[in-house]
Scaffold this motif. Structure first.
Motif, PDB file in Angstrom:
ATOM      1  N   SER A 293      54.605   0.082   8.056  1.00  0.00           N
ATOM      2  CA  SER A 293      53.437   0.950   8.462  1.00  0.00           C
ATOM      3  C   SER A 293      53.123   1.782   7.403  1.00  0.00           C
ATOM      4  N   GLU A 294      53.747   2.125   6.414  1.00  0.00           N
ATOM      5  CA  GLU A 294      53.905   3.256   5.354  1.00  0.00           C
ATOM      6  C   GLU A 294      53.036   2.210   4.305  1.00  0.00           C
ATOM      7  N   VAL A 295      53.306   1.151   3.904  1.00  0.00           N
ATOM      8  CA  VAL A 295      52.620   0.207   3.116  1.00  0.00           C
ATOM      9  C   VAL A 295      51.143  -0.037   3.461  1.00  0.00           C
ATOM     10  N   LYS A 296      51.032  -0.303   4.921  1.00  0.00           N
ATOM     11  CA  LYS A 296      49.622  -0.462   5.602  1.00  0.00           C
ATOM     12  C   LYS A 296      48.796   0.909   5.589  1.00  0.00           C
ATOM     13  N   GLY A 297      49.459   1.997   5.681  1.00  0.00           N
ATOM     14  CA  GLY A 297      48.707   3.381   5.338  1.00  0.00           C
ATOM     15  C   GLY A 297      48.485   3.598   4.155  1.00  0.00           C
ATOM     16  N   ALA A 298      49.138   3.324   3.011  1.00  0.00           N
ATOM     17  CA  ALA A 298      48.897   3.254   1.693  1.00  0.00           C
ATOM     18  C   ALA A 298      47.619   2.390   1.261  1.00  0.00           C
ATOM     19  N   LEU A 299      47.680   1.178   1.722  1.00  0.00           N
ATOM     20  CA  LEU A 299      46.442   0.475   1.589  1.00  0.00           C
ATOM     21  C   LEU A 299      45.240   0.704   2.108  1.00  0.00           C
ATOM     22  N   ARG A 300      45.528   1.194   3.630  1.00  0.00           N
ATOM     23  CA  ARG A 300      44.152   1.881   4.123  1.00  0.00           C
ATOM     24  C   ARG A 300      43.492   3.101   3.338  1.00  0.00           C
ATOM     25  N   LYS A 301      44.456   3.805   2.662  1.00  0.00           N
ATOM     26  CA  LYS A 301      44.025   5.012   2.043  1.00  0.00           C
ATOM     27  C   LYS A 301      43.368   4.650   0.800  1.00  0.00           C
ATOM     28  N   CYS A 302      43.815   3.478  -0.080  1.00  0.00           N
ATOM     29  CA  CYS A 302      43.423   3.043  -1.216  1.00  0.00           C
ATOM     30  C   CYS A 302      41.915   2.230  -0.676  1.00  0.00           C
ATOM     31  N   MET A 303      41.903   1.687   0.330  1.00  0.00           N
ATOM     32  CA  MET A 303      40.533   0.970   0.553  1.00  0.00           C
ATOM     33  C   MET A 303      39.575   2.198   0.741  1.00  0.00           C
ATOM     34  N   ASP A 304      39.880   3.302   1.818  1.00  0.00           N
ATOM     35  CA  ASP A 304      38.916   4.350   1.845  1.00  0.00           C
ATOM     36  C   ASP A 304      38.510   4.982   0.628  1.00  0.00           C
ATOM     37  N   LEU A 305      39.304   5.114  -0.229  1.00  0.00           N
ATOM     38  CA  LEU A 305      39.139   5.720  -1.655  1.00  0.00           C
ATOM     39  C   LEU A 305      38.302   4.801  -2.453  1.00  0.00           C
ATOM     40  N   CYS A 306      38.366   3.548  -2.248  1.00  0.00           N
ATOM     41  CA  CYS A 306      37.613   2.728  -3.007  1.00  0.00           C
ATOM     42  C   CYS A 306      36.176   2.709  -2.334  1.00  0.00           C
ATOM     43  N   THR A 307      36.087   2.660  -1.041  1.00  0.00           N
ATOM     44  CA  THR A 307      34.796   2.774  -0.418  1.00  0.00           C
ATOM     45  C   THR A 307      33.747   3.990  -0.437  1.00  0.00           C
ATOM     46  N   ALA A 308      34.712   5.208  -0.750  1.00  0.00           N
ATOM     47  CA  ALA A 308      33.993   6.450  -1.033  1.00  0.00           C
ATOM     48  C   ALA A 308      33.562   6.513  -2.377  1.00  0.00           C
ATOM     49  N   LEU A 309      34.160   5.765  -3.364  1.00  0.00           N
ATOM     50  CA  LEU A 309      33.658   5.639  -4.753  1.00  0.00           C
ATOM     51  C   LEU A 309      32.469   4.742  -5.078  1.00  0.00           C
ATOM     52  N   SER A 310      32.486   3.862  -4.169  1.00  0.00           N
ATOM     53  CA  SER A 310      31.316   2.820  -4.221  1.00  0.00           C
ATOM     54  C   SER A 310      30.147   3.411  -3.688  1.00  0.00           C
ATOM     55  N   LEU A 311      30.144   4.300  -2.473  1.00  0.00           N
ATOM     56  CA  LEU A 311      29.179   4.910  -1.787  1.00  0.00           C
ATOM     57  C   LEU A 311      28.538   5.843  -2.767  1.00  0.00           C
ATOM     58  N   ASP A 312      29.612   6.706  -3.776  1.00  0.00           N
ATOM     59  CA  ASP A 312      28.841   7.647  -4.596  1.00  0.00           C
ATOM     60  C   ASP A 312      27.999   7.275  -5.458  1.00  0.00           C
TER      61      ASP A 312
END
Length: 312
Positions: A293-312
């Motif tokens: 679950s911790e690896v999945k959480g880190a992966l979701r956090k990384c994907m959310d960050l990448c999504t936020a950067l792509s939208l900026d």
């Protein structure tokens, strides 16, 4: 038979022929190898960037991903180039380097998996003493020890194998240089070396797997004494990823190196070698990312960050 010069090249016969079906399999293997590279690189990146994963358990996992990554680089690029260009030659020096690096990463992984089982034992059986029993100093020592033992085995086998005189036939029925396959081409009597190599492989496999079995025996005894079903489920969930990886890796390695010589065949050796050098490394990050679950959480956090950067 006529001996040949140590400077003469070997010929790797490869894993596939140039037929339609084999071309499809070759493309499939390349896709799996690329996926493995991406998966293990992503695992390394997540552990490096997420502060929640800066713990001994994940530091050990990062080394497993690094070893898998380097194992792929040792075998897959040369295999792909040979297939695409039709040039299947490899120099004795290149062959020695392949044997050395293959055993360094493969042998090191054996001991690293044993270290990871000790980490799980301490986390489940002695959670309050975890920072003391699994200190960063001990964690680093186990990692360095795994790399050193793998490299020592690789150096010994590479040097000893290339010290033989080889016969006029230079064809290696494999897709990379592996010590047992190369020894079959030697003109000299290799029975003593093969016996020593067999004992060495047995020790490299049985010592770590014995430590793993002891660790999980103690874990099982502790889990059975837990009163809470929730605690039992959490303990089993914590260990399930590691048990899966251990089963895949040691199962293939034991089948390859501890089988009696009379039961071996070139085709079996090649396809089992392809399993633990190409297919197993792609399964390891999938197993840990899906079950942890911790690896999945880190992966979701990384994907959310990448999504936020792509939208900026």
């Amino acid at each position: 038979m006529e001996n040949w010069n140590i400077t003469a090249d070997f010929i790797l016969l490869g894993l596939f022929n140039h037929t339609g079906a084999h071309q499809f399999l070759f493309v499939l293997v390349l896709i799996v190898a690329f996926t493995s590279l991406v998966g293990n690189a992503l695992m390394l990146l997540l552990i490096l960037l997420d502060p929640r994963l800066h713990r001994p358990m994940y530091f050990l996992l990062s080394q497993l991903s690094l070893m898998d990554l380097m194992l792929i680089f040792t075998v897959a690029p040369k295999m792909a180039v040979d297939y695409l260009t039709g040039r299947k030659f490899i120099s004795p020096t290149g062959c020695g380097f392949q044997i050395f690096f293959f055993l360094t990463f493969g042998g090191g992984e054996c001991f690293l998996l044993a270290a990871m089982s000790y980490d799980r034992y301490v986390a489940i059986c002695h959670p309050l003493r975890y920072p003391v029993l699994m200190s960063w100093k001990l964690c680093l020592s186990m990692i360095l020890g795994s790399w050193f033992l793998g490299a020592a085995d690789g150096l010994m086998q590479a040097a000893a194998t290339l010290n033989f005189s080889f016969c006029s036939t230079r064809e290696i029925d494999h897709f990379f240089c592996e010590a047992p396959t190369l020894v079959r081409l030697a003109c000299a009597d290799t029975s003593v070396f093969e016996y020593v190599m067999y004992i060495c492989c047995v020790l490299m496999l049985l010592i770590p797997i014995s430590l793993i079995l002891v660790s999980y025996g103690l874990i099982l005894a502790a889990v059975l004494q837990m009163c809470s079903n929730e605690a039992r489920k959490k303990a089993f969930a914590t260990c399930s990823s590691h048990i899966s990886v251990v089963g895949l890796f040691f199962g293939a390695a034991i089948f390859t190196y501890i089988r009696p010589k009379s039961y071996r065949s070139a085709n079996h050796d090649k396809f089992v070698s392809a399993f633990y050098t190409i297919f197993t490394p792609v399964l390891n990050p999938l197993i840990y990312s899906l079950r942890n679950s911790e690896v999945k959480g880190a992966l979701r956090k990384c994907m959310d960050l990448c999504t936020a950067l792509s939208l900026d």
